[in-house]
Scaffold this motif. Structure first.
Motif, PDB file in Angstrom:
ATOM      1  N   UNK A 119     -56.538 -32.686  62.351  1.00 43.12           N
ATOM      2  CA  UNK A 119     -55.964 -31.962  61.212  1.00 43.12           C
ATOM      3  C   UNK A 119     -55.035 -32.851  60.389  1.00 43.12           C
ATOM      4  N   UNK A 120     -54.733 -32.392  59.196  1.00 41.04           N
ATOM      5  CA  UNK A 120     -53.748 -33.093  58.376  1.00 41.04           C
ATOM      6  C   UNK A 120     -52.404 -33.028  59.097  1.00 41.04           C
ATOM      7  N   UNK A 121     -51.826 -34.183  59.307  1.00 44.67           N
ATOM      8  CA  UNK A 121     -50.569 -34.279  60.037  1.00 44.67           C
ATOM      9  C   UNK A 121     -49.511 -34.891  59.131  1.00 44.67           C
ATOM     10  N   UNK A 122     -48.262 -34.760  59.541  1.00 44.90           N
ATOM     11  CA  UNK A 122     -47.200 -35.452  58.834  1.00 44.90           C
ATOM     12  C   UNK A 122     -47.315 -36.946  59.083  1.00 44.90           C
ATOM     13  N   UNK A 123     -46.598 -37.737  58.306  1.00 41.97           N
ATOM     14  CA  UNK A 123     -46.689 -39.190  58.409  1.00 41.97           C
ATOM     15  C   UNK A 123     -46.316 -39.680  59.809  1.00 41.97           C
ATOM     16  N   UNK A 124     -45.268 -39.120  60.399  1.00 45.04           N
ATOM     17  CA  UNK A 124     -44.834 -39.547  61.729  1.00 45.04           C
ATOM     18  C   UNK A 124     -45.851 -39.179  62.807  1.00 45.04           C
ATOM     19  N   UNK A 125     -46.409 -37.959  62.712  1.00 48.71           N
ATOM     20  CA  UNK A 125     -47.424 -37.539  63.692  1.00 48.71           C
ATOM     21  C   UNK A 125     -48.685 -38.390  63.578  1.00 48.71           C
ATOM     22  N   UNK A 126     -49.078 -38.705  62.352  1.00 44.43           N
ATOM     23  CA  UNK A 126     -50.263 -39.532  62.138  1.00 44.43           C
ATOM     24  C   UNK A 126     -50.056 -40.925  62.722  1.00 44.43           C
ATOM     25  N   UNK A 127     -48.886 -41.504  62.470  1.00 46.53           N
ATOM     26  CA  UNK A 127     -48.577 -42.826  63.013  1.00 46.53           C
ATOM     27  C   UNK A 127     -48.599 -42.785  64.540  1.00 46.53           C
ATOM     28  N   UNK A 128     -48.028 -41.752  65.119  1.00 47.23           N
ATOM     29  CA  UNK A 128     -48.011 -41.599  66.566  1.00 47.23           C
ATOM     30  C   UNK A 128     -49.434 -41.506  67.121  1.00 47.23           C
ATOM     31  N   UNK A 129     -50.275 -40.736  66.467  1.00 45.54           N
ATOM     32  CA  UNK A 129     -51.674 -40.613  66.883  1.00 45.54           C
ATOM     33  C   UNK A 129     -52.358 -41.971  66.862  1.00 45.54           C
ATOM     34  N   UNK A 130     -52.204 -42.712  65.777  1.00 44.42           N
ATOM     35  CA  UNK A 130     -52.836 -44.017  65.659  1.00 44.42           C
ATOM     36  C   UNK A 130     -52.352 -44.961  66.755  1.00 44.42           C
ATOM     37  N   UNK A 131     -51.057 -44.939  67.049  1.00 46.59           N
ATOM     38  CA  UNK A 131     -50.510 -45.801  68.098  1.00 46.59           C
ATOM     39  C   UNK A 131     -51.035 -45.409  69.475  1.00 46.59           C
ATOM     40  N   UNK A 132     -51.158 -44.113  69.716  1.00 41.69           N
ATOM     41  CA  UNK A 132     -51.669 -43.671  71.022  1.00 41.69           C
ATOM     42  C   UNK A 132     -53.124 -44.054  71.209  1.00 41.69           C
ATOM     43  N   UNK A 133     -53.913 -43.973  70.149  1.00 42.62           N
ATOM     44  CA  UNK A 133     -55.308 -44.415  70.236  1.00 42.62           C
ATOM     45  C   UNK A 133     -55.357 -45.925  70.452  1.00 42.62           C
ATOM     46  N   UNK A 134     -54.504 -46.646  69.765  1.00 42.56           N
ATOM     47  CA  UNK A 134     -54.439 -48.101  69.930  1.00 42.56           C
ATOM     48  C   UNK A 134     -54.079 -48.464  71.373  1.00 42.56           C
ATOM     49  N   UNK A 135     -53.177 -47.706  71.987  1.00 39.09           N
ATOM     50  CA  UNK A 135     -52.775 -47.953  73.375  1.00 39.09           C
ATOM     51  C   UNK A 135     -53.928 -47.789  74.363  1.00 39.09           C
ATOM     52  N   UNK A 136     -54.981 -47.068  73.981  1.00 37.39           N
ATOM     53  CA  UNK A 136     -56.126 -46.882  74.871  1.00 37.39           C
ATOM     54  C   UNK A 136     -56.968 -48.148  75.009  1.00 37.39           C
ATOM     55  N   UNK A 137     -56.753 -49.118  74.120  1.00 36.81           N
ATOM     56  CA  UNK A 137     -57.488 -50.381  74.144  1.00 36.81           C
ATOM     57  C   UNK A 137     -59.006 -50.155  74.129  1.00 36.81           C
ATOM     58  N   UNK A 138     -59.439 -49.410  73.120  1.00 33.39           N
ATOM     59  CA  UNK A 138     -60.856 -49.083  72.967  1.00 33.39           C
ATOM     60  C   UNK A 138     -61.643 -50.153  72.220  1.00 33.39           C
ATOM     61  N   UNK A 139     -60.972 -51.141  71.717  1.00 25.81           N
ATOM     62  CA  UNK A 139     -61.637 -52.128  70.866  1.00 25.81           C
ATOM     63  C   UNK A 139     -61.379 -51.768  69.418  1.00 25.81           C
ATOM     64  N   UNK A 140     -62.314 -52.131  68.562  1.00 31.55           N
ATOM     65  CA  UNK A 140     -62.155 -51.856  67.137  1.00 31.55           C
ATOM     66  C   UNK A 140     -62.181 -50.361  66.874  1.00 31.55           C
ATOM     67  N   UNK A 141     -61.220 -49.905  66.090  1.00 30.21           N
ATOM     68  CA  UNK A 141     -61.128 -48.501  65.689  1.00 30.21           C
ATOM     69  C   UNK A 141     -60.982 -48.466  64.174  1.00 30.21           C
ATOM     70  N   UNK A 142     -61.819 -47.688  63.530  1.00 24.56           N
ATOM     71  CA  UNK A 142     -61.748 -47.503  62.086  1.00 24.56           C
ATOM     72  C   UNK A 142     -61.138 -46.138  61.818  1.00 24.56           C
ATOM     73  N   UNK A 143     -60.095 -46.104  61.017  1.00 25.24           N
ATOM     74  CA  UNK A 143     -59.462 -44.842  60.651  1.00 25.24           C
ATOM     75  C   UNK A 143     -59.826 -44.530  59.209  1.00 25.24           C
TER      76      UNK A 143
END
Length: 151
Positions: A119-143
């Motif tokens: 869903x549409x999130x606030x700037x802080x929530x969106x940043x947090x989501x992106x960082x948490x996905x990055x922490x999973x070390x999935x390789x390349x992620x396109x947002x």
């Protein structure tokens, strides 16, 4: 949507499963999961409307996708596309389950491409989501994010 509705007036919105079905090739398979009974019934009707001949390989289950996928992944192999379109609330619970499913998909079906609709999130929530996905070390992620409006 215009071609499905027969013009510019929006009578039907396909939803994410319907849009995904429009892109299925004859050799593709789809597994659609919906937990809420009235929504599942609409999903079943939509499948019949979009694929009246029943030629597409589509399986719809009335099940919690997080629980279903969290137990074991379906027997998919090779290239594939997974669309995760979770409910928006409660967000913290949805996020935790979504991250777990992303981990499982990466581990058990590394050839898959995953679209995580959020869903549409606030700037802080969106940043947090992106960082948490990055922490999973999935390789390349396109947002890719988009907004839409009816005109």
């Amino acid at each position: 949507l215009r071609s499905f509705n027969g013009g510019p007036i929006l009578r039907y919105y396909l939803g994410s499963p319907g849009l995904a079905m429009k892109w299925l090739r004859p050799q593709d398979k789809a597994l659609l999961l919906e937990v809420v009974e009235p929504v599942y019934e609409v999903l079943q009707r939509s499948i019949k409307l979009l694929d009246p001949s029943g030629k597409l390989q589509i399986q719809a289950l009335q099940a919690n996708s997080f629980e279903h996928l969290g137990i074991s992944l379906p027997e998919f192999s090779g290239r594939g596309l997974v669309l995760i379109d979770p409910p928006a609330e409660p967000w913290t619970q949805v996020l935790a389950w979504s991250l777990r499913v992303l981990q499982l998909l990466h581990r058990d079906w590394p050839e898959s491409c995953v679209i995580f609709w959020y869903p549409c999130l606030g700037a802080q929530e969106t940043k947090s989501l992106h960082l948490r996905v990055q922490d999973l070390k999935l390789g390349d992620v396109l947002v890719v994010e988009m907004n839409s409006r009816l005109t």
